[in-house]
Design a protein around this motif. Structure first.
Motif, PDB file in Angstrom:
ATOM      1  N   ASN A  49       0.847  -1.183   0.000  1.00 16.73           N
ATOM      2  CA  ASN A  49       0.000   0.000   0.000  1.00 16.73           C
ATOM      3  C   ASN A  49       0.881   1.231   0.000  1.00 16.73           C
ATOM      4  O   ASN A  49       2.113   1.128   0.114  1.00 16.73           O
ATOM      5  N   PHE A  50       0.270   2.399  -0.118  1.00 20.24           N
ATOM      6  CA  PHE A  50       1.019   3.636  -0.271  1.00 20.24           C
ATOM      7  C   PHE A  50       0.397   4.723   0.606  1.00 20.24           C
ATOM      8  O   PHE A  50      -0.831   4.873   0.641  1.00 20.24           O
ATOM      9  N   THR A  51       1.239   5.464   1.302  1.00 22.39           N
ATOM     10  CA  THR A  51       0.797   6.601   2.093  1.00 22.39           C
ATOM     11  C   THR A  51       1.359   7.872   1.462  1.00 22.39           C
ATOM     12  O   THR A  51       2.568   7.984   1.250  1.00 22.39           O
ATOM     13  N   ILE A  52       0.471   8.812   1.155  1.00 23.27           N
ATOM     14  CA  ILE A  52       0.853  10.025   0.433  1.00 23.27           C
ATOM     15  C   ILE A  52       0.459  11.246   1.245  1.00 23.27           C
ATOM     16  O   ILE A  52      -0.685  11.359   1.705  1.00 23.27           O
ATOM     17  N   ARG A  53       1.395  12.155   1.404  1.00 21.15           N
ATOM     18  CA  ARG A  53       1.109  13.434   2.046  1.00 21.15           C
ATOM     19  C   ARG A  53       1.046  14.518   0.974  1.00 21.15           C
ATOM     20  O   ARG A  53       1.912  14.585   0.103  1.00 21.15           O
ATOM     21  N   TYR A  54       0.017  15.363   1.053  1.00 25.39           N
ATOM     22  CA  TYR A  54      -0.114  16.431   0.061  1.00 25.39           C
ATOM     23  C   TYR A  54      -0.595  17.717   0.736  1.00 25.39           C
ATOM     24  O   TYR A  54      -1.180  17.692   1.821  1.00 25.39           O
ATOM     25  N   GLU A  55      -0.343  18.822   0.062  1.00 24.80           N
ATOM     26  CA  GLU A  55      -0.743  20.128   0.582  1.00 24.80           C
ATOM     27  C   GLU A  55      -2.118  20.500   0.037  1.00 24.80           C
ATOM     28  O   GLU A  55      -2.396  20.333  -1.155  1.00 24.80           O
ATOM     29  N   THR A  56      -2.972  21.014   0.912  1.00 30.11           N
ATOM     30  CA  THR A  56      -4.327  21.385   0.524  1.00 30.11           C
ATOM     31  C   THR A  56      -4.380  22.850   0.088  1.00 30.11           C
ATOM     32  O   THR A  56      -3.421  23.603   0.251  1.00 30.11           O
ATOM     33  N   THR A  57      -5.519  23.225  -0.453  1.00 29.06           N
ATOM     34  CA  THR A  57      -5.697  24.593  -0.922  1.00 29.06           C
ATOM     35  C   THR A  57      -5.638  25.611   0.211  1.00 29.06           C
ATOM     36  O   THR A  57      -5.344  26.782  -0.025  1.00 29.06           O
ATOM     37  N   SER A 115       9.247   2.446  -9.135  1.00 31.13           N
ATOM     38  CA  SER A 115       8.663   3.774  -9.288  1.00 31.13           C
ATOM     39  C   SER A 115       7.157   3.724  -9.047  1.00 31.13           C
ATOM     40  O   SER A 115       6.495   2.725  -9.358  1.00 31.13           O
ATOM     41  N   PHE A 116       6.645   4.801  -8.499  1.00 29.34           N
ATOM     42  CA  PHE A 116       5.215   4.905  -8.186  1.00 29.34           C
ATOM     43  C   PHE A 116       4.713   6.265  -8.635  1.00 29.34           C
ATOM     44  O   PHE A 116       5.329   7.298  -8.335  1.00 29.34           O
ATOM     45  N   SER A 117       3.620   6.268  -9.380  1.00 25.46           N
ATOM     46  CA  SER A 117       3.018   7.508  -9.860  1.00 25.46           C
ATOM     47  C   SER A 117       1.604   7.644  -9.331  1.00 25.46           C
ATOM     48  O   SER A 117       0.851   6.665  -9.278  1.00 25.46           O
ATOM     49  N   TYR A 118       1.254   8.872  -8.930  1.00 23.46           N
ATOM     50  CA  TYR A 118      -0.096   9.141  -8.438  1.00 23.46           C
ATOM     51  C   TYR A 118      -0.609  10.445  -9.036  1.00 23.46           C
ATOM     52  O   TYR A 118       0.165  11.321  -9.427  1.00 23.46           O
ATOM     53  N   ASN A 119      -1.926  10.545  -9.107  1.00 27.29           N
ATOM     54  CA  ASN A 119      -2.559  11.654  -9.795  1.00 27.29           C
ATOM     55  C   ASN A 119      -3.408  12.460  -8.821  1.00 27.29           C
ATOM     56  O   ASN A 119      -4.469  12.012  -8.394  1.00 27.29           O
ATOM     57  N   THR A 120      -2.946  13.655  -8.471  1.00 27.30           N
ATOM     58  CA  THR A 120      -3.698  14.494  -7.534  1.00 27.30           C
ATOM     59  C   THR A 120      -4.903  15.152  -8.200  1.00 27.30           C
ATOM     60  O   THR A 120      -5.668  15.860  -7.536  1.00 27.30           O
ATOM     61  N   SER A 121      -5.075  14.920  -9.499  1.00 32.56           N
ATOM     62  CA  SER A 121      -6.298  15.382 -10.165  1.00 32.56           C
ATOM     63  C   SER A 121      -7.482  14.481  -9.842  1.00 32.56           C
ATOM     64  O   SER A 121      -8.620  14.791 -10.224  1.00 32.56           O
ATOM     65  N   PHE A 126      -7.942  13.102  -3.680  1.00 33.61           N
ATOM     66  CA  PHE A 126      -7.297  14.375  -3.328  1.00 33.61           C
ATOM     67  C   PHE A 126      -8.263  15.532  -3.633  1.00 33.61           C
ATOM     68  O   PHE A 126      -8.009  16.333  -4.540  1.00 33.61           O
ATOM     69  N   PRO A 127      -9.362  15.640  -2.907  1.00 26.08           N
ATOM     70  CA  PRO A 127     -10.390  16.625  -3.273  1.00 26.08           C
ATOM     71  C   PRO A 127      -9.933  18.070  -3.122  1.00 26.08           C
ATOM     72  O   PRO A 127     -10.439  18.949  -3.818  1.00 26.08           O
ATOM     73  N   ASP A 128      -8.981  18.317  -2.242  1.00 27.30           N
ATOM     74  CA  ASP A 128      -8.576  19.695  -1.965  1.00 27.30           C
ATOM     75  C   ASP A 128      -7.078  19.905  -2.189  1.00 27.30           C
ATOM     76  O   ASP A 128      -6.463  20.759  -1.544  1.00 27.30           O
ATOM     77  N   ALA A 129      -6.488  19.124  -3.111  1.00 26.10           N
ATOM     78  CA  ALA A 129      -5.054  19.250  -3.371  1.00 26.10           C
ATOM     79  C   ALA A 129      -4.752  20.603  -4.011  1.00 26.10           C
ATOM     80  O   ALA A 129      -5.444  21.045  -4.927  1.00 26.10           O
ATOM     81  N   LYS A 130      -3.696  21.234  -3.523  1.00 27.70           N
ATOM     82  CA  LYS A 130      -3.308  22.537  -4.057  1.00 27.70           C
ATOM     83  C   LYS A 130      -2.762  22.400  -5.470  1.00 27.70           C
ATOM     84  O   LYS A 130      -3.100  23.195  -6.357  1.00 27.70           O
ATOM     85  N   GLU A 131      -1.899  21.401  -5.676  1.00 26.56           N
ATOM     86  CA  GLU A 131      -1.317  21.161  -6.998  1.00 26.56           C
ATOM     87  C   GLU A 131      -1.963  19.939  -7.623  1.00 26.56           C
ATOM     88  O   GLU A 131      -2.030  18.882  -7.004  1.00 26.56           O
ATOM     89  N   LYS A 132      -2.429  20.100  -8.840  1.00 28.01           N
ATOM     90  CA  LYS A 132      -3.058  19.005  -9.566  1.00 28.01           C
ATOM     91  C   LYS A 132      -2.118  18.482 -10.655  1.00 28.01           C
ATOM     92  O   LYS A 132      -1.404  19.255 -11.295  1.00 28.01           O
ATOM     93  N   GLY A 133      -2.108  17.164 -10.828  1.00 31.76           N
ATOM     94  CA  GLY A 133      -1.274  16.570 -11.859  1.00 31.76           C
ATOM     95  C   GLY A 133      -0.726  15.227 -11.442  1.00 31.76           C
ATOM     96  O   GLY A 133      -1.055  14.702 -10.371  1.00 31.76           O
ATOM     97  N   ILE A 134       0.117  14.643 -12.292  1.00 25.57           N
ATOM     98  CA  ILE A 134       0.720  13.339 -12.013  1.00 25.57           C
ATOM     99  C   ILE A 134       2.122  13.545 -11.438  1.00 25.57           C
ATOM    100  O   ILE A 134       2.937  14.280 -12.000  1.00 25.57           O
ATOM    101  N   PHE A 135       2.388  12.896 -10.305  1.00 24.57           N
ATOM    102  CA  PHE A 135       3.685  12.974  -9.641  1.00 24.57           C
ATOM    103  C   PHE A 135       4.277  11.572  -9.568  1.00 24.57           C
ATOM    104  O   PHE A 135       3.562  10.596  -9.318  1.00 24.57           O
TER     105      PHE A 135
END
Length: 412
Positions: A49-57, A115-121, A126-135
């Protein structure tokens, strides 16, 4: 078992992919790649599994766990050719992908890069992600395994980079399979080696009595959740204390939520919360629906390493705890004991759990356990008794005063 038979891949022949998913298992993936002669060229079985931290709006940090791999596909996986080594490619969710590459050198093969790719779009995850796109995060592993050995690592392994932590356990993998036959000779990761080479305990001829563990302080309360494609589907808040009796030695273990990983799955009739750590391979809480209107804790499975290096495993799929209506949560602030077996019990503290019908990531109205309800019931009873006693005292005082008044009239 669900099998996928794909069209021939150039350089790798016919590709046969088999994915084994239990109804409530934590995504035990089993992959078998075959070449043009239908001989196995790569075998892998693992959980992750994967745990991802992201910045919100609003400039806060949030953490999500990605563990729902039900709809995984395997486009791009191959046995390799003269120019490229074998590769496992997994796609799941909305724009998520995971790739591992293998290389060969002399008498070894290497787990080279992951490698692991995720899509904040993905607005569900990620309903309130500040940056949208594939990382994409890439980890150079370069772990060497002897050819014709299968790599095994049952222990929990982690890869951390940037804002992503990848968790792997129960891993069995062999690239460059020789003669189409998966090897039975295992090459262990360091954690499994340490646990396997612990000297055995030699029993004495005189049976020793079961030792009683010293009482432990109340465990810290942890918050756990499971997220699928529809958002948060399971919530649990609880302090956990494990009581284990193994080889006549009793021990009490408090689970530290700060060092505990969690994952799980949600299905219409069942839900799973799995906890793991450096010493706990898995601690599963399996919930089920009954009579189409209530849920309950049906099953607990555990496998963990004890301090002496031995493995303690226990399972019971015929439990009946934490019963509450669907659409509500179950709550018990008092200490409660889940008796899995005579050798394994779980004490819970400040428990609240909702494995179904979670709305907007929040608990629904709670149904309290009998221990909490009894305490709440005593409060109005005590107030009623006090009022009744006060009424009796007032009545007696009134009767005494009235009798004295009558006596005074008779004297005149």
């Amino acid at each position: 078992m669900v099998c996928f038979r794909l069209a021939p891949v150039p350089g790798s022949g016919l590709l046969l992919l088999c994915l084994v998913l239990g109804a409530v298992s934590s995504y035990a993936l089993e992959l078998n790649l075959t070449d043009s002669e239908n001989a196995t060229c790569l075998y892998a079985k693992w959980q992750m599994n994967f745990t991802i931290r992201y910045e919100t709006t609003d400039k806060h940090n949030k953490t999500v766990t990605i563990s729902d791999l039900d709809a995984a596909t395997y486009s791009g996986s191959s046995c390799g050719d003269d120019q490229n080594g074998p590769k496992i490619a997994v796609q799941f969710g909305f724009g998520f992908s995971w790739i591992v590459n293998f290389t060969e050198e002399m008498s070894f093969y290497s787990i080279d890069n992951i490698s692991f790719s995720y899509n904040t779009s993905d607005n569900t995850t990620f309903p309130d992600a500040k940056e949208k796109g594939i990382f994409t995060v890439s980890n150079h592993v370069a772990f060497r395994v002897p050819l014709n050995d299968i790599f095994r690592c049952n222990s929990l392994s982690t890869l951390g980079k940037n804002d992503v932590v990848q968790h792997y356990w129960d891993v069995h993998v062999q690239a460059f399979v020789q003669n189409g036959t998966v090897s039975t000779k295992e090459f262990l990761c360091d954690k499994d080696k340490t646990l396997t080479t612990v000297p055995p305990i030699v029993p004495t001829t005189v049976p020793s009595p079961t030792t009683t563990p010293s009482p432990k302080e109340k465990p810290e309360v942890g918050s756990y959740s499971v997220v699928n494609s529809n958002g948060t589907c399971l919530l649990a808040t609880m302090g956990l204390q494990l009581n284990i009796t193994h080889d006549k030695v009793a021990s009490v273990i408090n689970i530290n939520p700060n060092t505990t990983n969690f994952t799980g799955s949600c299905h219409p009739q069942t839900a799973l919360l799995r906890l793991s750590s450096s010493s706990i391979k898995y601690l599963d809480f399996v919930f089920a629906v009954k009579n189409e209107n209530r849920f309950y804790l049906k099953e607990v499975n555990v496998s963990m390493y004890l301090v002496n290096g031995s493995v303690f495993s226990m399972a019971n799929n015929n439990l009946s705890y934490w019963d509450a209506p669907l659409g509500s949560s179950y709550m018990c602030n008092k200490e409660q004991t889940v008796s899995v077996s005579g050798a394994f019990q779980i004490n819970t503290f400040d428990l609240r759990v909702q494995p179904f019908n979670v709305m907007e990531g929040k608990y629904s109205t709670a149904e309290e356990c009998s221990a909490d309800s009894d305490l709440n019931f005593l409060i109005p009873v005590a107030v009623g008794v006090a009022l009744g006693f006060l009424i009796i005292v007032v009545f007696i005082s009134y009767m005494i005063g009235r009798r004295k008044s009558r006596t005074g009239y008779q004297s005149v």
